[in-house]
Design an enzyme around this catalytic site. Sequence first.
Site, PDB file in Angstrom:
ATOM      1  N   ILE A  16       0.851  -1.203   0.000  1.00 60.56           N
ATOM      2  CA  ILE A  16       0.000   0.000   0.000  1.00 60.56           C
ATOM      3  C   ILE A  16       0.882   1.247   0.000  1.00 60.56           C
ATOM      4  CG2 ILE A  16      -1.708   1.344   1.292  1.00 60.56           C
ATOM      5  CD1 ILE A  16      -2.922  -1.282   2.255  1.00 60.56           C
ATOM      6  N   ASN A 105      -0.663  -6.438  17.362  1.00 64.50           N
ATOM      7  CA  ASN A 105      -0.980  -5.097  16.863  1.00 64.50           C
ATOM      8  C   ASN A 105      -1.055  -4.073  17.985  1.00 64.50           C
ATOM      9  OD1 ASN A 105      -1.184  -4.944  13.882  1.00 64.50           O
ATOM     10  ND2 ASN A 105      -2.362  -6.806  14.255  1.00 64.50           N
ATOM     11  N   VAL A 129      -5.152   2.357   8.628  1.00 62.98           N
ATOM     12  CA  VAL A 129      -5.470   1.462   7.511  1.00 62.98           C
ATOM     13  C   VAL A 129      -5.148   0.013   7.903  1.00 62.98           C
ATOM     14  CG1 VAL A 129      -4.895   0.892   5.109  1.00 62.98           C
ATOM     15  CG2 VAL A 129      -5.079   3.292   5.818  1.00 62.98           C
ATOM     16  N   ASP A 159     -14.379   0.143   1.406  1.00 61.58           N
ATOM     17  CA  ASP A 159     -15.660  -0.571   1.388  1.00 61.58           C
ATOM     18  C   ASP A 159     -16.737   0.309   0.754  1.00 61.58           C
ATOM     19  OD1 ASP A 159     -14.514  -2.750   3.057  1.00 61.58           O
ATOM     20  OD2 ASP A 159     -14.393  -1.142   4.524  1.00 61.58           O
ATOM     21  N   ARG A 162     -16.168   0.429  -2.949  1.00 63.95           N
ATOM     22  CA  ARG A 162     -16.561  -0.857  -3.534  1.00 63.95           C
ATOM     23  C   ARG A 162     -18.074  -0.932  -3.675  1.00 63.95           C
ATOM     24  NH1 ARG A 162     -12.567  -4.352   0.464  1.00 63.95           N
ATOM     25  NH2 ARG A 162     -10.801  -4.543  -0.975  1.00 63.95           N
ATOM     26  N   HIS A 187     -14.640  -2.731   9.750  1.00 61.13           N
ATOM     27  CA  HIS A 187     -14.024  -3.064   8.460  1.00 61.13           C
ATOM     28  C   HIS A 187     -13.652  -4.548   8.511  1.00 61.13           C
ATOM     29  CE1 HIS A 187     -11.520  -3.198   4.943  1.00 61.13           C
ATOM     30  NE2 HIS A 187     -10.514  -3.641   5.671  1.00 61.13           N
TER      31      HIS A 187
HETATM   32  P1  NAI Z   1       2.531  -5.168   3.472  1.00 61.86           P
HETATM   33  O1  NAI Z   1       2.825  -6.376   4.282  1.00 61.86           O
HETATM   34  O2  NAI Z   1       2.882  -5.124   2.027  1.00 61.86           O
HETATM   35  O3  NAI Z   1       3.231  -3.903   4.158  1.00 61.86           O
HETATM   36  C1  NAI Z   1       3.172  -3.646   5.520  1.00 61.86           C
HETATM   37  C2  NAI Z   1       4.437  -2.896   5.886  1.00 61.86           C
HETATM   38  O4  NAI Z   1       4.324  -2.488   7.243  1.00 61.86           O
HETATM   39  C3  NAI Z   1       5.711  -3.728   5.768  1.00 61.86           C
HETATM   40  O5  NAI Z   1       6.649  -3.033   4.960  1.00 61.86           O
HETATM   41  C4  NAI Z   1       6.193  -3.849   7.224  1.00 61.86           C
HETATM   42  O6  NAI Z   1       7.598  -3.842   7.332  1.00 61.86           O
HETATM   43  C5  NAI Z   1       5.580  -2.579   7.834  1.00 61.86           C
HETATM   44  N1  NAI Z   1       5.459  -2.611   9.293  1.00 61.86           N
HETATM   45  C6  NAI Z   1       5.153  -3.663  10.095  1.00 61.86           C
HETATM   46  N2  NAI Z   1       5.183  -3.299  11.378  1.00 61.86           N
HETATM   47  C7  NAI Z   1       5.499  -1.987  11.402  1.00 61.86           C
HETATM   48  C8  NAI Z   1       5.704  -1.052  12.450  1.00 61.86           C
HETATM   49  N3  NAI Z   1       5.594  -1.408  13.737  1.00 61.86           N
HETATM   50  N4  NAI Z   1       6.029   0.213  12.116  1.00 61.86           N
HETATM   51  C9  NAI Z   1       6.165   0.572  10.829  1.00 61.86           C
HETATM   52  N5  NAI Z   1       6.009  -0.278   9.798  1.00 61.86           N
HETATM   53  C10 NAI Z   1       5.681  -1.543  10.079  1.00 61.86           C
HETATM   54  O7  NAI Z   1       0.978  -4.872   3.683  1.00 61.86           O
HETATM   55  P2  NAI Z   1       0.012  -3.945   2.817  1.00 61.86           P
HETATM   56  O8  NAI Z   1      -0.574  -4.740   1.717  1.00 61.86           O
HETATM   57  O9  NAI Z   1       0.706  -2.682   2.487  1.00 61.86           O
HETATM   58  O10 NAI Z   1      -1.169  -3.694   3.864  1.00 61.86           O
HETATM   59  C11 NAI Z   1      -0.949  -2.975   5.053  1.00 61.86           C
HETATM   60  C12 NAI Z   1      -2.128  -3.131   6.005  1.00 61.86           C
HETATM   61  O11 NAI Z   1      -3.317  -2.560   5.446  1.00 61.86           O
HETATM   62  C13 NAI Z   1      -2.484  -4.581   6.324  1.00 61.86           C
HETATM   63  O12 NAI Z   1      -2.765  -4.664   7.721  1.00 61.86           O
HETATM   64  C14 NAI Z   1      -3.751  -4.811   5.534  1.00 61.86           C
HETATM   65  O13 NAI Z   1      -4.546  -5.821   6.106  1.00 61.86           O
HETATM   66  C15 NAI Z   1      -4.402  -3.460   5.650  1.00 61.86           C
HETATM   67  N6  NAI Z   1      -5.434  -3.168   4.664  1.00 61.86           N
HETATM   68  C16 NAI Z   1      -6.533  -2.428   5.086  1.00 61.86           C
HETATM   69  C17 NAI Z   1      -7.533  -2.073   4.217  1.00 61.86           C
HETATM   70  C18 NAI Z   1      -8.714  -1.280   4.694  1.00 61.86           C
HETATM   71  O14 NAI Z   1      -9.645  -1.098   3.886  1.00 61.86           O
HETATM   72  N7  NAI Z   1      -8.788  -0.761   5.916  1.00 61.86           N
HETATM   73  C19 NAI Z   1      -7.481  -2.492   2.808  1.00 61.86           C
HETATM   74  C20 NAI Z   1      -6.292  -3.223   2.441  1.00 61.86           C
HETATM   75  C21 NAI Z   1      -5.319  -3.543   3.355  1.00 61.86           C
END
Ligand code: NAI
Length: 329
Positions: A16, A105, A129, A159, A162, A187
């Site tokens: 993201i 978390n 997010v 959402d 979508r 969510h």
């Molecule tokens: P990703 O795994 O590609 O990236 C997450 C990044 O966060 C990684 O680079 C990781 O090193 C970093 N990270 C982990 N712990 C951290 C910390 N304590 N401090 C700073 N950085 C940290 O995941 P992606 O695809 O980018 O998704 C991120 C989050 O967004 C996930 O939890 C996913 O479930 C959520 N999400 C939420 C949506 C919503 O509609 N609310 C929609 C899509 C995803």
Amino acid sequence: AKAPVNVTVTGAAGQIGYALLFRIASGQLLGADTPVRLRLLEIPQAIKAAEGTAMELDDCAFPLLAGVDIYDDPRKAFDGVNVALLVGARPRTKGMERRDLLEANGGIFGPQGAAINDGAADDVRVLVVGNPANTNALIAQAHAPDIPADRFTAMTRLDHNRALSQLAAKLNVSVSDIKKLTIWGNHSATQYPDIFHAEVNGRSAVEAVNDEEWLRDTFIPTVAKRGAAIIEARGASSAASAANAAIDHVYDWVNGTPEGDWTSVALPSDGSYGVPEGLVSSFPVVSRNGSWEIVQGLEINEFSRERIDASVRELEEEREAVRALGLIK
Ligand code: NAI
């Protein structure tokens, strides 16, 4: 010229983050007249990747980008922050219990909330997010007693978008013909996309659809399970659409929602619509003078009540679980 706005993005090296940072730097988050200073927070193992992304940001020569700084310490990353996008989270891995997920978390969002409390600018706005987004926002907010609670939000805009898109396709209209759609609750798969107050070119969307079976068995589950469908198809979770929704959320927060429409945001409940106070739950909202206001006075029918209550119950269970873990009081 305006002073640069400090935008901190956590999880900046994730997927993201990669879809989000360039749009922020190009001016889409705050508007084309507002310079931004990006502050990227990552875990130590991902700092090098974040540096690579920062090199690409340089290479775009964005006129509005006043600088990029990279941190692995939340205290530094949130110092002076105006807009905090909390994207990085601990994902659920195979065999992980919900309790472990919430605990992992809590270890991220508690300290980040405290760092925002101590270091952020007075006008700070926070969008969570990273999942479980509502409860992560609750944890962060609980660690920031000096900041008005309604500055902490979680994202249900994806959402919402979508749902707009599904409804527009069903009615063969443009998404811009649809107003006043709502996502209620969490969510998660229990979220409730509500079209009972929605309008299509000024007339009732439910009447235009005129198909309760479609509403119940197709529309609601399609929206609620869209995230899983994207993973199934793409082999990775929604990233560009999630980044797009984050842009929409903050843009509307800062610039206001259009007259005659509203959007969906998860924010600490003030008790509206029977949602227990403090739960970070999604509501219909407008943005006025830089603040979200929950749309009041909507009539909730039995079909909607049942579904809102079920999603709110899930949020209460998550709150109980993080309380039991000592992550909030
Ligand atoms: P990703 O795994 O590609 O990236 C997450 C990044 O966060 C990684 O680079 C990781 O090193 C970093 N990270 C982990 N712990 C951290 C910390 N304590 N401090 C700073 N950085 C940290 O995941 P992606 O695809 O980018 O998704 C991120 C989050 O967004 C996930 O939890 C996913 O479930 C959520 N999400 C939420 C949506 C919503 O509609 N609310 C929609 C899509 C995803």
